[in-house]
Design an enzyme around this catalytic site. Structure first.
Site, PDB file in Angstrom:
ATOM      1  N   ASP A 200       0.835  -1.202   0.000  1.00  0.00           N
ATOM      2  CA  ASP A 200       0.000   0.000   0.000  1.00  0.00           C
ATOM      3  C   ASP A 200       0.876   1.260   0.000  1.00  0.00           C
ATOM      4  O   ASP A 200       1.894   1.297   0.701  1.00  0.00           O
ATOM      5  CB  ASP A 200      -0.870  -0.034   1.271  1.00  0.00           C
ATOM      6  CG  ASP A 200      -1.936   1.034   1.291  1.00  0.00           C
ATOM      7  OD1 ASP A 200      -2.797   1.016   0.403  1.00  0.00           O
ATOM      8  OD2 ASP A 200      -1.916   1.882   2.210  1.00  0.00           O
ATOM      9  N   GLU A 258       1.758  -0.353  -4.981  1.00  0.00           N
ATOM     10  CA  GLU A 258       0.801   0.672  -5.406  1.00  0.00           C
ATOM     11  C   GLU A 258       1.616   1.951  -5.596  1.00  0.00           C
ATOM     12  O   GLU A 258       1.951   2.621  -4.628  1.00  0.00           O
ATOM     13  CB  GLU A 258      -0.273   0.870  -4.334  1.00  0.00           C
ATOM     14  CG  GLU A 258      -1.337   1.853  -4.779  1.00  0.00           C
ATOM     15  CD  GLU A 258      -2.077   2.548  -3.630  1.00  0.00           C
ATOM     16  OE1 GLU A 258      -3.177   3.045  -3.876  1.00  0.00           O
ATOM     17  OE2 GLU A 258      -1.545   2.622  -2.497  1.00  0.00           O
TER      18      GLU A 258
HETATM   19  C1  NOJ Z   1      -4.410   2.966  -0.833  1.00  0.00           C
HETATM   20  C2  NOJ Z   1      -5.542   2.021  -0.628  1.00  0.00           C
HETATM   21  O1  NOJ Z   1      -5.804   1.342  -1.831  1.00  0.00           O
HETATM   22  C3  NOJ Z   1      -6.700   2.865  -0.164  1.00  0.00           C
HETATM   23  O2  NOJ Z   1      -7.905   2.139  -0.143  1.00  0.00           O
HETATM   24  C4  NOJ Z   1      -6.374   3.417   1.203  1.00  0.00           C
HETATM   25  O3  NOJ Z   1      -7.414   4.290   1.612  1.00  0.00           O
HETATM   26  C5  NOJ Z   1      -5.068   4.208   1.170  1.00  0.00           C
HETATM   27  N1  NOJ Z   1      -4.032   3.523   0.434  1.00  0.00           N
HETATM   28  C6  NOJ Z   1      -4.553   4.454   2.551  1.00  0.00           C
HETATM   29  O4  NOJ Z   1      -4.083   3.259   3.123  1.00  0.00           O
END
Ligand code: NOJ
Length: 514
Positions: A200, A258
């Site tokens: 993440d 990500e």
């Molecule tokens: C990216 C995640 O995909 C999202 O759902 C989340 O709110 C944020 N990161 C914070 O962790």
């Protein structure tokens, strides 16, 4: 053993996939009960969104204990049973890791609140004195990605940083304890048999020295540009090298980041040989249904990774963005375009991530305001509805209200007209979106065996594109224009919608030919 090179991953938004105990929230046992379906669909691996102990302010992305299962989702025994069963079905299991921040209910943050300014407990987060005569102004002008200030003041007057909700304090990645804890978490799940991780906010973690002000602090919520001081700092690559070093001790494990970084060279740094194996390239997901733009996004994404010898990672959908059917215009044209784009990504070299419900052609749900739960709704002062519309539970069967997802009340209301979209309705219908995805995955698996990592483009009429993956006999043609066009030569093996009576490719349609 790079099993993931051509894999189709399926993202399970755990809360919304399948509820085994009637509390209206999906759980691990629910996923286990649907493994037969996932095998039938033909996916190679799962990405499970966070199921760790959490107060659920951001539905699990606020982690209170990264090495335990939240009771709403099950327990560690349920997790072990899921991994074992998934492997028996030939499906690998990858899990989410949230290293940028913890929950404010994490024992570390509780200890930080109980400890004085300057204490080692506070040094695991970013606690700072405020600006102005009595420190009443936040330490800098950063905004939270979810809206409002990125700083919250504690009773003794210090402020702490949170790029997301106030309940998600950012961890301080200059602190060795933070590193050691992530390493422990990686080993914990590897030892339990997971096949990989989704990282993440993989471009977060490291913060710039001195936390300088942002020159454009009021950038849109849930978005940022490459020059945003909150993200993409050099130090983050050391974290990824550590993650990679741990995974290299466990054969066959992988990590995907990500990475919301658009510049190709900066993006490529995340997937260098000693960093993450894969990084989501979000360019295609942000592209309109337009052949020239789609081609440019594909070429950009492939170039971005080619220089460092990595593989592209395609995705059109996840739990943070509008569903493709809605994004491409909604209704019948939106669905037709989403199906066409699925054929495009599934014909490309590299890894594909599908998001649960994409295979059913689910649109965004229209939710009443009372149902909205994404922290973005409140933090934006109720000006941004947030991401709930793409998170509505998967409809499995029947006429509602739980559609076989739950015997209770689903955590987000499911639209009445989704009875036409359930798995049960679609599975026997050879023209359904589900049958289309099953066939596409089957053909992709057959053709990927001999295929290479390049793409050859063919000449195509305006508004169209056609390409072939090197080493493969499969040609993909896409028509985003508003008139039918002749197909390239070859035998049609799959189309995303019916062809014209004279065999031409209609608007909003793609075809695979050999
Ligand atoms: C990216 C995640 O995909 C999202 O759902 C989340 O709110 C944020 N990161 C914070 O962790």
């Amino acid at each position: 053993m790079r099993w993931w090179r051509d894999a189709v991953f399926y993202q399970v938004y755990v809360r919304s996939f399948s509820d085994s105990d009637g509390d209206g929230v999906g759980d691990l046992e629910g996923i286990r009960s649907r493994l037969g379906y996932l095998e039938l669909l033909g996916v190679d691996a799962l990405w499970l969104t966070p199921f760790y102990r959490s107060p659920m302010t951001d539905h699990g992305y606020d982690v209170a204990d990264p090495r335990d299962v939240d009771p709403v989702f099950g327990d560690l025994a349920a997790f072990d049973a899921l991994v074992e069963d998934a492997h028996r079905h030939g499906i690998r299991v990858t899990v989410d890791l949230v290293p940028n921040h913890s929950s404010s209910e994490h024992e570390w943050f509780r200890a930080a609140l109980e400890s004085p300014a300057g204490s080692p407990e506070r040094a695991r987060y970013h606690f700072k004195p405020g600006r102005g005569p009595d420190g009443a102004e936040p330490p800098n002008n950063w905004r939270s990605v979810f809206g409002g200030p990125a700083w919250t003041r504690v009773p003794d007057g210090e402020w702490y940083l949170h790029l997301f909700a106030a309940e998600q304090p950012d961890l301080n990645w200059t602190n060795p304890e933070v590193w050691a804890d992530l390493e422990k978490t990686l080993r914990f799940w590897c030892d339990r048999g997971v096949d990989g991780f989704r990282i993440d906010v993989a471009h977060g973690m490291s913060k710039p020295d001195g936390l300088p002000d942002h020159t454009e602090p009021d950038a849109a919520l849930l978005a940022h540009s490459d020059d945003d001081p909150r993200f993409d700092h050099e130090g983050v690559h050391d974290v990824h090298r550590m993650i990679r070093a741990v995974l290299d001790h466990y054969p066959g494990r992988m990590a995907v980041g990500e990475v919301w970084v658009s510049d190709a060279d900066r993006f490529a740094r995340y997937v260098r040989p000693d960093e993450l194996h894969l990084g989501f390239n979000f360019r295609l997901l942000q592209t309109a249904f337009d052949a020239a733009e789609v081609r440019e996004a594909i070429e950009h994404s492939m170039e971005a990774v080619a220089g460092v010898g990595a593989h592209p990672t395609w995705t059109l959908s996840n739990h943070d963005v509008s569903r493709p059917v809605s994004r491409y215009g909604g209704g019948a044209p939106g669905l037709a375009r989403a199906r066409a784009m699925a054929l495009v990504v599934l014909a490309l070299p590299g890894v594909v991530y599908l998001y649960n419900g994409e295979e059913l052609g689910l649109p965004d749900a229209e939710l009443p305001e009372w149902a909205l739960q994404d922290p973005v709704w409140e933090r934006s002062g109720r000006t941004e509805r947030g991401r709930d519309a793409c998170r509505v539970p998967v409809p499995w069967e029947g006429d509602g209200p739980g559609f076989g997802f739950t015997t209770g009340e689903p955590w987000l209301p499911m639209p009445d007209d989704w009875s036409a979209l359930t798995v049960a309705t679609q599975i026997e219908d050879t023209t359904s979106t589900l049958s289309f995805f099953r066939r596409a995955l089957e053909l992709r698996a057959e053709h990927a065996v001999s295929a290479g990592s390049g793409v050859e483009w063919y000449g195509a009429p305006p508004g169209c594109l056609a390409f072939r993956r090197s080493g493969s006999t499969l040609v993909c043609a896409l028509n985003t224009s508003d008139a039918p066009v002749p197909l390239p030569p070859g035998d049609v093996v799959l189309t995303s919608g019916p062809l014209e009576d004279d065999g031409r490719l209609p608007p909003n349609t793609a075809a695979w030919l050999t």
